[in-house]
Design a protein around this motif. Structure first.
Motif, short mmCIF file in Angstrom:
data_model
loop_
_atom_site.label_atom_id
_atom_site.label_comp_id
_atom_site.label_asym_id
_atom_site.label_seq_id
_atom_site.Cartn_x
_atom_site.Cartn_y
_atom_site.Cartn_z
N PHE A 290 -8.85 -15.43 -10.11
CA PHE A 290 -9.41 -15.24 -8.77
C PHE A 290 -10.84 -15.77 -8.66
N GLY B 105 -4.52 -14.30 -7.28
CA GLY B 105 -5.61 -13.46 -7.77
C GLY B 105 -6.53 -13.01 -6.64
N ILE C 261 -4.85 -10.30 -4.57
CA ILE C 261 -4.88 -9.00 -5.24
C ILE C 261 -6.27 -8.38 -5.15
N LYS C 262 -7.28 -9.20 -5.42
CA LYS C 262 -8.66 -8.70 -5.34
C LYS C 262 -8.94 -8.15 -3.96
N PHE D 88 -7.36 -4.73 -3.31
CA PHE D 88 -7.96 -3.61 -4.03
C PHE D 88 -9.38 -3.31 -3.58
N LEU D 89 -10.16 -4.36 -3.27
CA LEU D 89 -11.58 -4.13 -3.03
C LEU D 89 -11.99 -4.26 -1.57
N SER E 208 -0.86 -3.23 -5.71
CA SER E 208 -0.04 -2.97 -6.91
C SER E 208 1.23 -3.79 -6.87
N SER F 64 0.45 -7.23 -7.82
CA SER F 64 0.20 -7.31 -9.26
C SER F 64 1.51 -7.31 -10.03
#
Lengths: 303, 258
Positions: free
Chosen positions: A243, A258, A261-262, A265-266, A275, A278
């Protein structure tokens, strides 16, 4: 069993657990368990303020419990599949470019006098001893609009009457940094493989009338396939989940798995969907490992 | 002859590709200009800026502390894992040790984030970063120690036991001195990996604590100043020393993946 043998056996088992126990427990706790938690999280609802929704709720109208919703959502919008395919293609391109660049270097090192080899290998490793982030940052300078490389490229394009391009924040920048960061991962396993080749094989091929190209293509290359496969795995897998490089050098359209996903989550804080993504990435990695292993064994038979 | 020429030319190209970007960073760290564009003149200015950047110094302190603690723990656990993998061929342990090294870093990062917050209810910070760094470093130490053990003649351990040494004495006086170079190399490796790590730290650091790579990241995301070049140059010098030291202790460092 004699009592003497029993006495010997008991401390041996004790030793075994004393040695393997601590790392086993630590990794069970901080590697396996988080993985299990993530699988479970992918079947839950997102919480109202990020995180996860409760498993049981007093008010039956609020979201709670387990669901397949995130997986349905993943397949309902083609954009997610597209980003996975794009990541797969970027990883494939990076692997191939690394292979083409690494092969001559690995071959040269393997055929150099023994005394010089260690130094040449060290020279491959040293740049990647410097921080990952610095190696990515270096390309920010090199591809920046005022840098010589951009000036040169745009000068050439200007002569051809093409409008100037931005090298930085482009798919080109992402790809070049991906190759740069992962090149040593390809050189090392290739070199380890090529170093073991018996030079007599090449002499024999020459005696049989094979020219330089044939000696490479029919002897060296097939024998180096295991090295190619292990190098490709070491490049492909990290690139698939990368990422930071698209984040720093890419434009808004250069998002890979990537980054997705980042973000979940953030930024969006949708942990269940993060999840799920991932787990999809894990499955993609496993698929690749399986294909590489399959190819490795069938090819190995001919080699 | 011609074949040799092409091989040399391609290899020279690859080496140039590997080194030019890093040299550019180093050179510009001494450049007397705010822009990373053309050479203006030599200066120590950016190192001076660095020395007075309190955020950066705090991040440096954090990084060193995290690296020290996590590499010590990873050296102990990794050495145990390396011995266990070599001696008992435990499949489950081998899988648990090697997978974190092989899989995309982001997966370990997000699963630990989820675990720390959801299960342990931990406030992210130094503790979570250290635990995460130990997790990914164990594998690197274990691989180096196992390689070292594989090169040792097994009969030496049997001889020690025949002479009446207990398992602990065998370890203390025979095994440990033999694997020590591998243990030291693994420890240095773990230290370097910890100082350098960006991805896993990014997910497990929370908001309060910054490490050197996190600080560098936020600097290059906001505004690139040559101060980043200066800190990069210093960091390169540090990791370079570490890797050269590690390879002095154990040439296996050069064979394995780092």
């Amino acid at each position: 069993m004699s009592s003497r043998a029993r006495k010997l056996l008991a401390p041996a088992r004790l030793t075994k657990w004393a040695v393997s126990g601590p790392p086993f427990v630590f990794l069970l706790l901080f590697f396996v368990l988080p993985g299990v938690i993530m699988v479970i999280a992918s079947f839950r609802y997102p919480g109202e303020f990020g995180g996860l929704a409760p498993l049981a709720a007093a008010d039956p109208n609020t979201l709670h419990g387990f669901t397949l919703e995130t997986y349905r959502f993943f397949f309902s919008d083609l954009i997610y599949t597209e980003i996975f395919i794009k990541s797969f293609l970027v990883a494939l391109a990076t692997t191939l470019i690394c292979l083409v660049m690494a092969y001559p270097l690995a071959l040269l090192i393997a055929r150099s006098p023994k005394k010089r080899r260690d130094l040449m290998v060290l020279l491959v490793i040293l740049p990647f001893a410097s921080s990952f982030l610095i190696r990515v940052y270096a390309w920010m300078i090199l591809l920046g609009p005022q840098a010589a490389l951009s000036q040169l490229a745009n000068g050439l394009l200007g002569v051809l009457g093409i409008a100037p391009v931005h090298l930085l924040f482009s798919p080109f920048a992402v790809l070049i940094a991906m190759v740069y960061v992962h090149l040593p991962f390809m050189v090392l396993p290739l070199y380890t493989n090529l170093e073991k080749h018996d030079p007599n094989l090449l002499d024999a091929a020459q005696d049989c009338g094979a020219n330089a190209w044939h000696r490479f293509w029919r002897v060296t290359f097939p024998l180096s396939l295991p090295g190619i496969f292990s190098g490709s795995t070491l490049v492909f897998i990290p690139v698939l989940g990368m990422f930071a490089i698209p984040d720093i050098l890419g434009g808004t359209g250069d998002m890979l798995v990537g980054n997705l996903i980042k973000e979940q989550f953030l930024v969006t804080r949708d942990w269940p969907f993060g999840s799920t993504l991932s787990i999809m990435l894990t499955l993609a990695v496993l698929l690749f490992v399986w294909i590489a292993a399959k190819l490795g064994t069938t090819r190995g038979r001919y080699a | 002859m011609r074949r040799g020429f092409w091989l040399w030319a391609a290899s020279l190209g690859a080496y140039t590709f590997l080194y030019v970007p890093l040299f550019i960073v180093i050179i510009y760290s001494f450049n007397d200009s705010r822009l990373n564009a053309e050479w203006v003149g030599f200066t120590w200015h950016w190192y001076d800026v660095l020395l007075h950047d309190n955020d950066m110094l705090a991040a440096m302190g954090n990084s060193l502390f995290i690296a020290l603690v996590s590499s010590l723990a990873a050296t102990v656990l990794g050495t145990m894992a390396g011995i266990a993998m070599h001696r008992y061929k435990m499949k489950a342990l081998t899988f648990m040790v090697l997978t974190p090294v092989a899989m995309p870093e982001i997966l370990l990062g997000v699963s630990l984030l989820l675990f720390f917050i959801q299960v342990l209810n931990l406030t992210l910070g130094l503790v979570s970063i250290i635990l995460a760094h130990i997790t990914f470093s164990i594998g690197f130490v274990a691989v180096i120690v196992r390689a070292r053990l594989a090169g040792i003649d097994e009969s030496i351990f049997e001889a020690a036991r025949d002479l009446g040494a207990s398992p602990w004495e065998t370890f203390r006086y025979v095994t440990f001195p033999l694997i020590l170079p591998g243990v030291v190399a693994g420890g240095l490796m773990a230290f370097t990996l910890s100082i350098d790590d960006f991805v896993i730290t990014f997910f497990t650091a929370g908001v309060g604590v910054a490490t050197l790579p996190l600080r560098v990241y936020s600097m290059i995301k906001i505004a690139v100043t040559p101060e980043v070049n200066a800190v990069s140059t210093l960091l390169m010098l540090l990791t370079l020393t570490m890797i050269v030291l590690a390879s002095k202790f154990s040439p296996d460092v050069l064979r394995g993946k780092t």
